[in-house]
Scaffold this active site. Structure first.
Site, PDB file in Angstrom:
ATOM      1  CG  ASP A  64      -1.876  -1.268   1.122  1.00 36.75           C
ATOM      2  OD1 ASP A  64      -2.457  -1.686   0.055  1.00 36.75           O
ATOM      3  OD2 ASP A  64      -2.643  -1.658   2.777  1.00 36.75           O
TER       4      ASP A  64
HETATM    5  N1  URA Z   1      -1.011  -6.205   3.936  1.00 35.32           N
HETATM    6  C1  URA Z   1      -1.561  -4.441   4.016  1.00 35.32           C
HETATM    7  O1  URA Z   1      -2.480  -4.526   4.628  1.00 35.32           O
HETATM    8  N2  URA Z   1      -1.129  -3.627   2.740  1.00 35.32           N
HETATM    9  C2  URA Z   1       0.136  -4.061   2.910  1.00 35.32           C
HETATM   10  O2  URA Z   1       0.846  -3.397   2.178  1.00 35.32           O
HETATM   11  C3  URA Z   1       0.656  -5.153   2.192  1.00 35.32           C
HETATM   12  C4  URA Z   1       0.430  -6.572   3.227  1.00 35.32           C
END
Ligand code: URA
Length: 234
Positions: free
Chosen positions: A103
């Protein structure tokens, strides 16, 4: 291999552009200026430079990036800069892709390659390559959170409960969570389903490969043979 062809394979442009680079005296091979684009070079362990920047011939590109916050893992980012902005142009021309996505507000280890099979093996749930995250939570963590994540939590749109491979409490608001898959927002959704909330998320390792301490946020480096061995030896 002809120098022009070699430069093209490493992402320095079309064959014609590579020929021009060599003829413009922009290229050195093993420390020596080379202005013949058709000279034969042995790609094995070949060091070369283009406009003063050093490179080594790599048949395929495997690399790691310390992803900082504020970057999207997309070729066409919508709201922030993209992780591709952190890589040099020849790697983009070679078509490197990230192995999965983090993310925009997640930091940590992100692997890239132009080898589709490598990426598939890393992200396919069938291969269960473990990914370890350091999760900072809004509310204090207790054994109940770890138990719930290990037992499995029900996520919206998932047919069955999703469980962590490992979960260890590291502090009042910190857990280390290891997952075998990479579903959309998986850590955040799992932690929310277990009654807490993720405040910060960092990926510390993929397979047996840890993010090196000396790789600062925003920096990338090649994966060497030892890194690739570590990666698959989880
Ligand atoms: N899980 C998440 O919620 N976000 C990420 O960036 C990676 C794994």
């Amino acid at each position: 291999m002809q120098l022009e062809r070699l430069l093209h394979s490493q992402g320095f442009g079309s064959r014609k552009e590579c020929r021009r680079l060599v003829r413009a005296h922009a290229v050195q091979v093993n420390g020596q200026p080379e202005d013949d684009p058709f000279c034969e070079v042995d790609p094995d362990h070949l060091e070369f430079s283009v406009n003063g920047a050093s490179w080594r011939y790599r048949k395929q590109a495997y690399l790691m990036l310390h992803k900082p916050t504020g970057y999207e893992c997309s070729r066409s980012p919508r709201h922030h800069a993209g992780v591709f902005d952190l890589l040099p142009a020849p790697l983009l021309s070679r078509g490197v892709q990230p192995a999965g996505r983090l993310d925009e507000d997640t930091t940590g280890l992100l692997l890239f390659s132009d080898d589709g099979q490598f990426i598939h093996r890393l992200i396919s749930p069938r291969h269960k390559v473990p990914k370890r995250y350091v999760v900072t939570t809004r509310h204090p963590v207790g054994a109940d959170l770890a138990d719930a994540l290990l037992a499995g939590v029900q996520l919206h749109d998932e047919p069955e409960p999703v469980r962590a491979l490992a979960c260890t409490i590291q502090g009042d608001h910190v857990v280390h969570l290891t997952l075998a898959e990479g579903k959309y927002h998986q850590v955040k959704r799992m932690v929310a389903a277990a009654g807490n909330r993720v405040e910060a998320l960092h990926r510390a390792s993929v397979g047996g490969l840890n993010l090196p301490d000396d790789l600062a946020p925003g920096q990338w480096r090649w994966l060497e043979t030892e890194d690739l061995e570590r990666l698959w030896n989880a």
